[in-house]
Design an enzyme around this catalytic site. Structure first.
Site, PDB file in Angstrom:
ATOM      1  N   HIS A   7       0.827  -1.213   0.000  1.00  0.00           N
ATOM      2  CA  HIS A   7       0.000   0.000   0.000  1.00  0.00           C
ATOM      3  C   HIS A   7       0.852   1.251   0.000  1.00  0.00           C
ATOM      4  CE1 HIS A   7       0.526  -0.802   4.396  1.00  0.00           C
ATOM      5  NE2 HIS A   7       0.628   0.503   4.480  1.00  0.00           N
ATOM      6  N   HIS A  79       4.052   7.104   3.828  1.00  0.00           N
ATOM      7  CA  HIS A  79       4.977   5.981   3.671  1.00  0.00           C
ATOM      8  C   HIS A  79       4.473   5.052   2.583  1.00  0.00           C
ATOM      9  CE1 HIS A  79       2.121   4.208   6.705  1.00  0.00           C
ATOM     10  NE2 HIS A  79       2.309   3.106   6.005  1.00  0.00           N
ATOM     11  N   GLU A 130       7.612   0.965   5.105  1.00  0.00           N
ATOM     12  CA  GLU A 130       7.053  -0.065   5.979  1.00  0.00           C
ATOM     13  C   GLU A 130       7.271  -1.402   5.267  1.00  0.00           C
ATOM     14  OE1 GLU A 130       2.774   0.211   6.371  1.00  0.00           O
ATOM     15  OE2 GLU A 130       2.752  -1.055   8.160  1.00  0.00           O
TER      16      GLU A 130
HETATM   17 CO    CO Z   1       1.155   1.335   6.263  1.00  0.00          CO
END
Ligand code: CO
Length: 134
Positions: A7, A79, A130
């Site tokens: 994502h 992020h 991440e």
């Molecule tokens: Co995230």
């Protein structure tokens, strides 16, 4: 080592307004808000055919995205999340290469119920990364 893009996360001040933009202006599939007190955010998931967008709004008084929103009052990309097969193996390999893992280095359970870690943006082209065990 990294796999699919899981994502892209966008920090926003107003989750309802951001959800409306994605649901109505962009015509996307938008979830109900999910509160993640351990991460200090409330999240809405936008499901696209090939990836997800996460809209993040601060939750609680010392949210990790509060400072970001001070610097970016209109919101912005916060992020990006890449999938890895084995998060502990990935962490150890990254550390061995000199990358900084944020926090205590122990994976937390992320928005999708899977272990995640964050990597220092200065080590990755100015982008907070991440990694999630997929
Ligand atoms: Co995230």
């Amino acid at each position: 080592m990294i796999g699919r893009l899981n994502h892209v996360a966008i920090a926003v001040r107003d989750l309802d307004a951001a959800s409306s933009v994605y649901r109505w202006t962009l015509g996307a599939d938008v979830s109900a808000p999910v509160r993640l007190p351990e991460h200090g955010v409330t999240t809405v998931f936008v499901t696209l055919p090939n990836t997800k967008i996460e809209l993040l709004a601060p939750l609680g008084s010392n949210s990790p995205i509060a400072k970001f929103l001070e610097r970016n009052p209109d919101g912005g990309i916060h992020h990006i999340c890449y999938e890895v097969d084995d998060i502990l193996l990935a962490r150890d390999r990254l550390k061995a290469q000199g990358a900084r893992v944020l926090g205590d280095g122990k994976p937390k359970i992320g928005a999708h119920g899977k272990p995640v870690l964050f990597l220092h943006p200065k080590d990755f082209c100015g982008t907070l990364i991440e990694i999630e065990e997929a």
